[in-house]
Motif scaffolding. Structure first.
Motif, PDB file in Angstrom:
ATOM      1  N   GLU A  98      39.848  30.072   9.481  1.00 51.05           N
ATOM      2  CA  GLU A  98      39.792  29.651   8.081  1.00 51.05           C
ATOM      3  C   GLU A  98      39.000  28.351   7.918  1.00 51.05           C
ATOM      4  O   GLU A  98      38.295  28.167   6.918  1.00 51.05           O
ATOM      5  CB  GLU A  98      41.210  29.476   7.525  1.00 51.05           C
ATOM      6  N   ALA A  99      39.083  27.458   8.904  1.00 52.63           N
ATOM      7  CA  ALA A  99      38.305  26.219   8.842  1.00 52.63           C
ATOM      8  C   ALA A  99      36.808  26.526   8.855  1.00 52.63           C
ATOM      9  O   ALA A  99      36.022  25.885   8.145  1.00 52.63           O
ATOM     10  CB  ALA A  99      38.668  25.300  10.004  1.00 52.63           C
ATOM     11  N   LEU A 100      36.404  27.499   9.652  1.00 57.31           N
ATOM     12  CA  LEU A 100      34.995  27.917   9.640  1.00 57.31           C
ATOM     13  C   LEU A 100      34.617  28.436   8.255  1.00 57.31           C
ATOM     14  O   LEU A 100      33.548  28.104   7.728  1.00 57.31           O
ATOM     15  CB  LEU A 100      34.762  28.988  10.702  1.00 57.31           C
ATOM     16  N   HIS A 101      35.490  29.233   7.659  1.00 57.14           N
ATOM     17  CA  HIS A 101      35.231  29.753   6.315  1.00 57.14           C
ATOM     18  C   HIS A 101      35.096  28.607   5.311  1.00 57.14           C
ATOM     19  O   HIS A 101      34.185  28.609   4.467  1.00 57.14           O
ATOM     20  CB  HIS A 101      36.371  30.690   5.901  1.00 57.14           C
ATOM     21  N   GLN A 102      35.983  27.625   5.395  1.00 58.72           N
ATOM     22  CA  GLN A 102      35.934  26.492   4.470  1.00 58.72           C
ATOM     23  C   GLN A 102      34.660  25.668   4.668  1.00 58.72           C
ATOM     24  O   GLN A 102      34.064  25.178   3.705  1.00 58.72           O
ATOM     25  CB  GLN A 102      37.173  25.614   4.657  1.00 58.72           C
ATOM     26  N   LEU A 103      34.249  25.502   5.918  1.00 60.89           N
ATOM     27  CA  LEU A 103      33.011  24.770   6.191  1.00 60.89           C
ATOM     28  C   LEU A 103      31.828  25.458   5.524  1.00 60.89           C
ATOM     29  O   LEU A 103      31.017  24.810   4.841  1.00 60.89           O
ATOM     30  CB  LEU A 103      32.774  24.680   7.697  1.00 60.89           C
ATOM     31  N   LEU A 104      31.712  26.773   5.706  1.00 56.50           N
ATOM     32  CA  LEU A 104      30.554  27.492   5.192  1.00 56.50           C
ATOM     33  C   LEU A 104      30.575  27.591   3.673  1.00 56.50           C
ATOM     34  O   LEU A 104      29.524  27.699   3.043  1.00 56.50           O
ATOM     35  CB  LEU A 104      30.482  28.882   5.820  1.00 56.50           C
ATOM     36  N   ALA A 105      31.761  27.534   3.084  1.00 55.29           N
ATOM     37  CA  ALA A 105      31.850  27.544   1.624  1.00 55.29           C
ATOM     38  C   ALA A 105      31.243  26.272   1.040  1.00 55.29           C
ATOM     39  O   ALA A 105      30.705  26.288  -0.072  1.00 55.29           O
ATOM     40  CB  ALA A 105      33.309  27.682   1.190  1.00 55.29           C
ATOM     41  N   ARG A 106      31.302  25.179   1.794  1.00 53.37           N
ATOM     42  CA  ARG A 106      30.804  23.889   1.322  1.00 53.37           C
ATOM     43  C   ARG A 106      29.452  23.517   1.911  1.00 53.37           C
ATOM     44  O   ARG A 106      28.694  22.771   1.296  1.00 53.37           O
ATOM     45  CB  ARG A 106      31.823  22.788   1.656  1.00 53.37           C
ATOM     46  N   THR A 107      29.181  24.004   3.106  1.00 51.79           N
ATOM     47  CA  THR A 107      27.933  23.666   3.794  1.00 51.79           C
ATOM     48  C   THR A 107      27.312  24.954   4.323  1.00 51.79           C
ATOM     49  O   THR A 107      27.353  25.237   5.523  1.00 51.79           O
ATOM     50  CB  THR A 107      28.200  22.679   4.951  1.00 51.79           C
ATOM     51  N   PRO A 108      26.729  25.770   3.442  1.00 48.68           N
ATOM     52  CA  PRO A 108      26.218  27.072   3.881  1.00 48.68           C
ATOM     53  C   PRO A 108      25.068  26.979   4.883  1.00 48.68           C
ATOM     54  O   PRO A 108      24.798  27.943   5.602  1.00 48.68           O
ATOM     55  CB  PRO A 108      25.772  27.740   2.578  1.00 48.68           C
ATOM     56  N   ASP A 109      24.406  25.815   4.940  1.00 51.25           N
ATOM     57  CA  ASP A 109      23.302  25.657   5.896  1.00 51.25           C
ATOM     58  C   ASP A 109      23.740  24.889   7.145  1.00 51.25           C
ATOM     59  O   ASP A 109      22.894  24.361   7.874  1.00 51.25           O
ATOM     60  CB  ASP A 109      22.131  24.930   5.240  1.00 51.25           C
ATOM     61  N   ALA A 110      25.041  24.844   7.406  1.00 50.50           N
ATOM     62  CA  ALA A 110      25.548  24.113   8.572  1.00 50.50           C
ATOM     63  C   ALA A 110      24.893  24.619   9.846  1.00 50.50           C
ATOM     64  O   ALA A 110      24.823  25.834  10.063  1.00 50.50           O
ATOM     65  CB  ALA A 110      27.067  24.268   8.674  1.00 50.50           C
ATOM     66  N   ALA A 144      33.860  23.433  13.857  1.00 53.37           N
ATOM     67  CA  ALA A 144      34.885  23.797  12.870  1.00 53.37           C
ATOM     68  C   ALA A 144      35.793  24.890  13.416  1.00 53.37           C
ATOM     69  O   ALA A 144      37.017  24.826  13.271  1.00 53.37           O
ATOM     70  CB  ALA A 144      34.220  24.238  11.567  1.00 53.37           C
ATOM     71  N   LEU A 145      35.211  25.879  14.039  1.00 52.17           N
ATOM     72  CA  LEU A 145      35.994  26.992  14.579  1.00 52.17           C
ATOM     73  C   LEU A 145      36.924  26.541  15.703  1.00 52.17           C
ATOM     74  O   LEU A 145      38.077  26.979  15.786  1.00 52.17           O
ATOM     75  CB  LEU A 145      35.051  28.080  15.093  1.00 52.17           C
ATOM     76  N   LEU A 146      36.446  25.655  16.565  1.00 47.27           N
ATOM     77  CA  LEU A 146      37.174  25.291  17.783  1.00 47.27           C
ATOM     78  C   LEU A 146      37.928  23.971  17.677  1.00 47.27           C
ATOM     79  O   LEU A 146      38.481  23.504  18.676  1.00 47.27           O
ATOM     80  CB  LEU A 146      36.193  25.214  18.964  1.00 47.27           C
ATOM     81  N   HIS A 147      37.987  23.369  16.485  1.00 44.97           N
ATOM     82  CA  HIS A 147      38.518  21.998  16.417  1.00 44.97           C
ATOM     83  C   HIS A 147      39.955  21.895  16.915  1.00 44.97           C
ATOM     84  O   HIS A 147      40.360  20.857  17.433  1.00 44.97           O
ATOM     85  CB  HIS A 147      38.390  21.448  14.991  1.00 44.97           C
ATOM     86  N   ASP A 148      40.748  22.947  16.774  1.00 45.88           N
ATOM     87  CA  ASP A 148      42.146  22.914  17.234  1.00 45.88           C
ATOM     88  C   ASP A 148      42.382  23.795  18.452  1.00 45.88           C
ATOM     89  O   ASP A 148      43.534  24.150  18.760  1.00 45.88           O
ATOM     90  CB  ASP A 148      43.085  23.360  16.105  1.00 45.88           C
ATOM     91  N   VAL A 149      41.319  24.135  19.180  1.00 46.66           N
ATOM     92  CA  VAL A 149      41.470  25.059  20.310  1.00 46.66           C
ATOM     93  C   VAL A 149      42.361  24.480  21.408  1.00 46.66           C
ATOM     94  O   VAL A 149      42.930  25.215  22.222  1.00 46.66           O
ATOM     95  CB  VAL A 149      40.076  25.431  20.867  1.00 46.66           C
ATOM     96  N   GLY A 150      42.553  23.163  21.415  1.00 47.17           N
ATOM     97  CA  GLY A 150      43.407  22.539  22.422  1.00 47.17           C
ATOM     98  C   GLY A 150      44.891  22.564  22.081  1.00 47.17           C
ATOM     99  O   GLY A 150      45.726  22.198  22.924  1.00 47.17           O
ATOM    100  N   LYS A 151      45.256  23.001  20.886  1.00 51.45           N
ATOM    101  CA  LYS A 151      46.667  22.933  20.485  1.00 51.45           C
ATOM    102  C   LYS A 151      47.610  23.798  21.325  1.00 51.45           C
ATOM    103  O   LYS A 151      48.683  23.334  21.713  1.00 51.45           O
ATOM    104  CB  LYS A 151      46.807  23.279  18.997  1.00 51.45           C
ATOM    105  N   LEU A 208      37.079  17.788   6.673  1.00 48.69           N
ATOM    106  CA  LEU A 208      37.383  18.376   5.364  1.00 48.69           C
ATOM    107  C   LEU A 208      37.703  19.856   5.504  1.00 48.69           C
ATOM    108  O   LEU A 208      38.640  20.366   4.868  1.00 48.69           O
ATOM    109  CB  LEU A 208      36.206  18.166   4.416  1.00 48.69           C
ATOM    110  N   ALA A 209      36.952  20.566   6.333  1.00 48.87           N
ATOM    111  CA  ALA A 209      37.243  21.985   6.558  1.00 48.87           C
ATOM    112  C   ALA A 209      38.640  22.154   7.142  1.00 48.87           C
ATOM    113  O   ALA A 209      39.381  23.078   6.770  1.00 48.87           O
ATOM    114  CB  ALA A 209      36.199  22.582   7.501  1.00 48.87           C
ATOM    115  N   ASP A 210      39.010  21.272   8.057  1.00 47.52           N
ATOM    116  CA  ASP A 210      40.346  21.273   8.664  1.00 47.52           C
ATOM    117  C   ASP A 210      41.411  21.096   7.582  1.00 47.52           C
ATOM    118  O   ASP A 210      42.383  21.867   7.502  1.00 47.52           O
ATOM    119  CB  ASP A 210      40.412  20.149   9.692  1.00 47.52           C
TER     120      ASP A 210
END
Length: 435
Positions: free
Chosen positions: A234-246, A254-261, A341-343
Motif C-alpha cells: 500500500e505504501a508503494l501505491h500511495q507513493l505512486l499516487a503522489r509521485t507518478p514519475d518516482a 517505499a515497498l521495502l521500508h518495513d521489510v525488517g519488521k 509520507l507514503a508510509d
C-alpha cells in the motif's frame, strides 16, 4: 482497447515486424521496441543507424543478431528471417506476441492473437513454450497489469504449474537480471502495487521477494490497519499516487521500508503490545541483500537502502530543527520525505487521525522550506588542516568529527565567518573531548 493506429517506421527491404511491436501497433500504442526479421540483419541494422544517427552493434554475431539504439529512444533488434515464419511465431510465449506484420500491413496471425487482444485475453501459445523459458510466467503477470489482459483458464493453470515447479526446483530459475527487468517493467507501471499482488496470486512473488512476504500475517496495530506485507504494498501505491514519475530506487524503498519488521518483532507478554525496534537498520540490510540479488546497480542499491534506513527519522517540531533535519539528510531529500509520507498515508489504523496527518504534513513543510532556503550545503569555513593546526591534533577521525559539527553549525546559521568558526571550534572541542 483499440485506438487509431500510429505510424510505423520504414520497413527494411524484405523485413517482417514481429512480436510486441505488432501487438502495440494493433492496440493503437506507438511501439518503442521493434523486432525485425530480415534477410540481412547486419546490413539492415547498420543502414538504419546510418540513416537515423543511431548506434548499431551486434548482440550475437554468430547467430546474426543486431541492435540499434536511436536518438528518439527507440530500440530496433534485427534477426535473420526464418525459413518458416509461422513456425517461428508458434514458438513464442503468448498469442498476442505471436504475430507478424509485413510492409504492406498484411498480418500473420497463426494463433489468433488479434482476436485474443480484442477480447482482452491472455492465452499461451503452448505450455511447453512457457516451460521452455519460465521467465514468461513473470511476463504474464506484467501483461495482466500493463495490458489489462486476463488469462484464460488453461493459461492460468499452466502459469501456476510453472510457479510450483520453479519452487520445487524441477524447473530452473531464470537469471536474476531477467527477473529484475520484468519486475522493473512492472514497477514502472502506475498500478505496480496491483501487479505485485498478481505475482503473489500466481505464486511468483515467493520466488522473487521472499523477504517481503515474511510480513504476511504480521499485524501491527496502532497507526496500522494492514499487516506488514500489505502495508508495504500500500505504501508503494500511495507513493505512486503522489509521485507518478518516482524513479525505481524510490519505488523499491517505499515497498521495502518495513521489510525488517518481521525479524525484529517483539511482543510484550503482559500487554501483548508489539514492537519492532531497529527494523529500519535491519530493513536497510535486507534491502541491500534483495536488490543486490536482483543485480541492481550498486549506487541504486545503496540509495534505496539508505532511504529505508532513514525512514523512521523524527520530523522537526520547529524551524531550527527543520534546518538541522535538512542538513543531516540533504542527500536523501526530498525522496526521504516521499517515503515517509507514503508510509504514513498507508497507515489508517485506530491511532491515525486527520489531525495527526495534518501535523505530519506541517512538519514536512518545515523541512521543505528549510531545503528551499538552503538547497546546497554552504561552503566550508575551515579546512581539515585548519582544524588540525587550531586544535594541535594529528590526522584522524577526530578531524572529520569536528568538521561535520562545524558544517552543521554553519548550515544552522550559528557561525558565518572563518574567524567565528575558529572560536566555535575551540569551544566545541572543549565541550566534546575526544573519547
Amino acid at each position: 482497447m483499440f485506438r487509431r493506429r500510429p505510424p510505423l517506421p520504414s520497413f527494411p527491404p524484405g523485413a517482417l515486424l514481429v512480436g510486441g511491436a505488432v501487438r502495440d501497433w494493433l492496440r493503437g500504442v506507438a511501439p518503442h521496441d521493434f523486432d525485425w526479421a530480415v534477410p540481412g540483419p547486419a546490413a539492415a541494422a547498420q543502414g538504419l543507424a546510418a540513416r537515423r544517427g543511431g548506434a548499431a552493434f551486434p548482440l550475437d554475431e554468430e547467430r546474426g543478431y543486431w541492435r540499434v539504439r536511436l536518438p528518439d529512444a527507440t530500440e530496433h533488434d534485427f534477426v535473420p528471417q526464418p525459413a518458416d515464419v509461422n513456425d517461428d511465431l508458434l514458438r513464442r510465449d503468448f498469442t498476442v506476441n505471436a504475430m507478424g506484420l509485413s510492409a504492406a500491413r498484411d498480418l500473420l496471425d497463426p494463433t489468433g492473437g488479434r482476436a485474443d487482444l480484442r477480447a482482452g485475453r491472455l492465452r499461451m501459445v503452448s505450455e511447453a513454450n512457457l516451460r521452455a523459458d519460465p521467465l514468461r510466467a513473470w511476463r504474464a503477470g506484467r501483461f495482466m497489469v500493463t495490458l489489462g489482459l486476463k488469462p484464460d483458464a488453461g493459461t492460468d493453470a499452466a502459469l501456476r504449474r510453472v510457479a510450483a515447479d520453479l519452487a520445487a526446483g524441477t524447473l530452473p530459475m531464470p537469471a536474476a537480471e531477467r527477473v529484475r527487468d520484468e519486475l522493473h517493467a512492472l514497477l514502472a507501471h502506475p498500478e505496480a502495487a496491483r501487479g505485485l499482488m498478481v505475482l503473489e496470486d500466481l505464486g511468483l512473488l515467493a520466488l522473487t521477494l521472499p523477504e517481503l512476504r515474511e510480513g504476511q500475517g504480521v499485524t501491527q496495530g496502532g497507526f496500522h490497519h494492514l499487516d506488514v506485507f500489505g502495508h508495504g504494498v500500500e505504501a508503494l501505491h500511495q507513493l505512486l499516487a503522489r509521485t507518478p514519475d518516482a524513479p525505481l530506487p524510490l519505488r523499491w524503498a517505499a515497498l521495502l521500508h518495513d521489510v525488517g519488521k518481521p525479524r525484529t518483532l517483539d511482543r510484550n507478554p503482559e500487554t501483548g503490545r508489539r514492537t519492532f525496534y531497529g527494523h529500519d537498520k535491519v530493513g536497510a540490510a535486507l534491502t541491500t541483500q534483495i536488490l543486490t540479488r536482483l543485480k541492481l546497480p550498486g549506487d541504486e542499491v545503496k540509495y534505496a537502502a539508505r532511504l529505508v534506513g532513514a525512514h523512521m527519522a523524527q520530523l522537526p517540531a520547529d524551524e531550527p530543527a527543520a534546518r538541522r533535519f535538512a542538513h543531516r539528510r540533504r542527500e536523501l531529500l526530498p525522496d526521504l520525505l516521499r517515503v515517509m509520507l507514503a508510509d504514513r498515508e498507508a497507515a489508517r489504523g485506530p491511532s491515525s487521525s486527520p489531525l495527526g496527518r495534518t501535523a505530519y504534513m506541517l512538519a514536512m513543510n518545515r523541512v521543505l522550506e528549510a531545503l528551499e532556503e538552503q538547497p546546497a550545503a554552504p561552503a566550508p569555513l575551515l579546512s581539515g588542516e585548519d582544524v588540525m593546526t587550531l586544535l594541535a591534533i594529528a590526522p584522524g577521525p577526530r578531524v572529520g568529527e569536528v568538521l561535520r559539527a562545524l558544517a552543521e553549525a554553519r548550515a544552522l546559521g550559528e557561525v558565518q565567518t572563518p574567524e567565528a568558526a575558529r572560536v566555535w571550534v575551540r569551544a566545541w572541542a572543549a565541550a566534546h573531548p575526544a573519547s
